[in-house]
Design an enzyme around this catalytic site. Structure first.
Site, mmCIF file in Angstrom:
data_model
loop_
_atom_site.group_PDB
_atom_site.id
_atom_site.type_symbol
_atom_site.label_atom_id
_atom_site.label_comp_id
_atom_site.label_asym_id
_atom_site.label_seq_id
_atom_site.Cartn_x
_atom_site.Cartn_y
_atom_site.Cartn_z
ATOM 1 C CD GLU A 161 0.829 5.224 -8.891
ATOM 2 O OE1 GLU A 161 -0.283 5.773 -8.925
ATOM 3 O OE2 GLU A 161 1.706 5.433 -9.752
ATOM 4 C CB CYS A 168 -6.765 6.451 -5.560
ATOM 5 S SG CYS A 168 -6.577 5.679 -7.162
HETATM 6 P P1 NAD Z 1 -4.210 -0.400 3.017
HETATM 7 O O1 NAD Z 1 -4.591 -0.119 4.437
HETATM 8 O O2 NAD Z 1 -4.715 -1.633 2.382
HETATM 9 O O3 NAD Z 1 -2.640 -0.326 2.953
HETATM 10 C C1 NAD Z 1 -1.941 -0.519 1.767
HETATM 11 C C2 NAD Z 1 -0.885 -1.558 1.972
HETATM 12 O O4 NAD Z 1 0.048 -1.118 2.959
HETATM 13 C C3 NAD Z 1 -1.428 -2.892 2.448
HETATM 14 O O5 NAD Z 1 -0.859 -3.934 1.673
HETATM 15 C C4 NAD Z 1 -0.969 -2.965 3.884
HETATM 16 O O6 NAD Z 1 -0.720 -4.284 4.335
HETATM 17 C C5 NAD Z 1 0.309 -2.171 3.872
HETATM 18 N N1 NAD Z 1 0.627 -1.628 5.205
HETATM 19 C C6 NAD Z 1 -0.243 -1.249 6.167
HETATM 20 N N2 NAD Z 1 0.430 -0.801 7.249
HETATM 21 C C7 NAD Z 1 1.752 -0.917 6.948
HETATM 22 C C8 NAD Z 1 2.950 -0.610 7.667
HETATM 23 N N3 NAD Z 1 2.918 -0.100 8.894
HETATM 24 N N4 NAD Z 1 4.123 -0.853 7.055
HETATM 25 C C9 NAD Z 1 4.154 -1.345 5.798
HETATM 26 N N5 NAD Z 1 3.066 -1.652 5.091
HETATM 27 C C10 NAD Z 1 1.868 -1.448 5.651
HETATM 28 O O7 NAD Z 1 -4.679 0.751 2.078
HETATM 29 P P2 NAD Z 1 -4.962 2.223 2.427
HETATM 30 O O8 NAD Z 1 -3.700 2.907 2.794
HETATM 31 O O9 NAD Z 1 -6.138 2.377 3.317
HETATM 32 O O10 NAD Z 1 -5.425 2.627 0.938
HETATM 33 C C11 NAD Z 1 -6.224 3.677 0.709
HETATM 34 C C12 NAD Z 1 -5.394 4.841 0.210
HETATM 35 O O11 NAD Z 1 -4.728 4.438 -0.960
HETATM 36 C C13 NAD Z 1 -6.170 6.067 -0.147
HETATM 37 O O12 NAD Z 1 -5.469 7.199 0.300
HETATM 38 C C14 NAD Z 1 -6.176 6.032 -1.655
HETATM 39 O O13 NAD Z 1 -6.338 7.299 -2.243
HETATM 40 C C15 NAD Z 1 -4.866 5.428 -1.950
HETATM 41 N N6 NAD Z 1 -4.883 4.785 -3.242
HETATM 42 C C16 NAD Z 1 -4.087 5.254 -4.200
HETATM 43 C C17 NAD Z 1 -4.122 4.667 -5.451
HETATM 44 C C18 NAD Z 1 -3.245 5.120 -6.561
HETATM 45 O O14 NAD Z 1 -3.166 4.383 -7.527
HETATM 46 N N7 NAD Z 1 -2.593 6.253 -6.489
HETATM 47 C C19 NAD Z 1 -4.968 3.606 -5.687
HETATM 48 C C20 NAD Z 1 -5.761 3.147 -4.662
HETATM 49 C C21 NAD Z 1 -5.698 3.730 -3.441
#
Ligand code: NAD
Length: 455
Positions: A209, A242
């Site tokens: 997602e 998102c």
């Molecule tokens: P985040 O930085 O919290 O990361 C998401 C998860 O990935 C966390 O649990 C984190 O611990 C894990 N993570 C981080 N680095 C990692 C690695 N190297 N290996 C494995 N896991 C790792 O969140 P984010 O990425 O900043 O979230 C924001 C993004 O998420 C935006 O692009 C947003 O559009 C998207 N988003 C999508 C949805 C959806 O439902 N489609 C919903 C919310 C957010």
């Protein structure tokens, strides 16, 4: 407990068959509903601490969404679990065929920080409804919510079936090295690729997602209503959503009116100084604050623009004269900056969207039927909405997910159940009459003629 041990324990528990029973699934969903009802204050308090989210907003955009998902699943579970009869062709009679959903096993759910409760617990509803055990890994960037989930989930749900693991990238990396039966990841594209690569090692299926630049096209209808709905969908959670509209495409005639109406809507919602409004959130951390402030020079600020680093506050901001080549229009903004770009008409807007990676959502504001039809037919996005934005996620029966760069797979409602199930086909034939004899070699001329006539 290490990741391998946790997986082994849950796999053993799954193997007992306890989680497959409809009764167990119902109990877990009801327990989740109790958690949401009885501990709402602790949950919304944690969201407030992490994101400056007002308790009402936390309730509406997180607690209520999970609650609706769980209630919907409870209401439809029997139908979802029921075997589906498939007709058997004459040549294979006598026989019966059906398909039946069965749980995948032990699933991993990795959540992001922006809706840290909703985006961990809503997928969990699907995982439990489908009869799986689950390891939840909430985001380390929303630590208060992570802590409250780690404390409350074991109090309400079956501890042998659901575990919350706290921590950052190292913890995720350890978990991803394990052969889970499914990985459900919500977050950004960069980590999405890491997740998919890690899962590929075990041929573990993934749901990703992700995000993207979701456009809102305004080519008709009442501009003030459009502005209010866009402002609401955008500036909720300080625009860290998102599916928030990332940018607006509108005609040169509508652009100045829409810009004014957006400024008015922001004033109506949050007052003339949104920094003092209890209903307006904050940016998650300094890194994202600095990134967003850096994007401000991609256009001319026509309203908002004030910011305060110590508070991680950025005012709802509307920009015009935007350079399509600027960083503002290259990356997902994921913050309260709303660029307005001008296009000649709907066709040009659709071509603008089509020339970029598929967004997670795309919105059209118009009251002309032919506009709605054309947009719906031609725009490829995770989901579409007409004359509304962001709130489409609150319809539990609508599948939610991206396409291409905005993600793979979907959930919500029945789609959640299917995402966490294997739909297993069964073909069952009695032995008493071996009607298949005709299909066995050797094939002499009589058999061949008969087969040709029959098939
Ligand atoms: P985040 O930085 O919290 O990361 C998401 C998860 O990935 C966390 O649990 C984190 O611990 C894990 N993570 C981080 N680095 C990692 C690695 N190297 N290996 C494995 N896991 C790792 O969140 P984010 O990425 O900043 O979230 C924001 C993004 O998420 C935006 O692009 C947003 O559009 C998207 N988003 C999508 C949805 C959806 O439902 N489609 C919903 C919310 C957010």
């Amino acid at each position: 407990m290490n990741a391998a041990g946790l997986l082994a324990d849950q796999r053993r528990y799954f193997g007992t068959g306890v989680t497959r029973a409809a009764g167990w699934r119902r109990e877990q969903l009801r327990a989740l509903l109790r958690l949401l009802a009885e501990r709402e204050d602790e949950l919304t308090g944690a969201l407030e601490e992490d994101l400056g989210k007002s308790r009402t907003e936390g309730f509406l955009s997180e607690v209520v969404v999970v609650r609706a998902e769980a209630r919907y699943a409870l209401r439809h579970l029997d139908r979802w679990m029921a075997p589906e009869r498939i007709p058997v062709p004459g040549g294979l009679q006598p026989g019966r065929a059906w398909s039946q959903a069965r749980p995948l096993g032990v699933v991993l759910i990795i959540g992001p920080w922006n809706y840290p409760l909703n985006l961990v617990l809503a997928p969990l509803v699907g995982a439990l409804a489908a009869g799986n055990t689950a390891v939840l890994k909430p985001s380390e960037l929303s630590p208060a919510t992570s802590r409250v989930l780690a404390r409350l989930v074991p109090e309400y749900l079956d501890r042998e079936a659901v575990a919350v693991v706290q921590g950052g990238a190292e913890v995720s990396t350890d978990l991803l090295a394990q052969p889970f039966d499914h990985v459900f990841y919500t977050g950004g594209e960069r980590v999405g690729k890491i997740v998919m690569k890690a899962a590929a090692e075990h041929l573990t299926p993934v749901t990703l997602e992700l995000g993207g630049k979701s456009p809102a096209v305004v080519v008709g209808g009442d501009l003030r209503t459009a502005a209010r709905r866009i402002a609401h969908g955008k500036f909720l959670n300080a625009a860290q959503t998102c599916v928030a509209p990332d940018y607006v495409l509108t005609t040169p005639a509508a652009a100045p009116i829409l810009a004014d109406a957006l400024a008015t809507a922001v004033r109506d919602f949050y007052g003339s100084d949104p920094s003092t409004s209890g209903d307006y959130g904050r940016i998650i951390n300094e890194h994202h604050f600095d990134r967003l402030v850096g994007l401000l020079d991609g256009g001319t600020v026509v309203s908002g623009g004030r910011h305060e680093r110590t508070e991680r506050y950025i005012e709802p901001t509307v920009l015009r004269d935007v350079d399509p080549g600027s960083a503002l229009m290259q990356e997902e903004i994921f913050g309260p900056l709303l660029p307005i770009l001008e296009v000649g008409d709907l066709d040009e807007a659709i071509r603008f969207i089509g020339a970029r990676p598929h967004p997670l959502a795309a919105y059209l504001f118009s009251d002309r039927e032919e506009h709605l039809r054309e947009f719906t037919d031609r725009v490829q996005a995770g989901g579409l909405a007409h004359n509304a934005c962001t709130i489409q996620l609150a319809v539990p029966g609508l599948p939610f997910g991206g396409v291409g760069a905005s993600g793979t797979g979907s959930y919500h409602g029945r789609q959640s159940f299917l995402t966490f199930s294997h739909v297993q086909p069964v073909f069952s034939k009695p032995t008493r009459m071996d009607t298949l004899r005709l299909a066995y070699p050797p094939f002499g001329p009589v058999k061949r003629r008969l087969l040709r006539r029959l098939l």
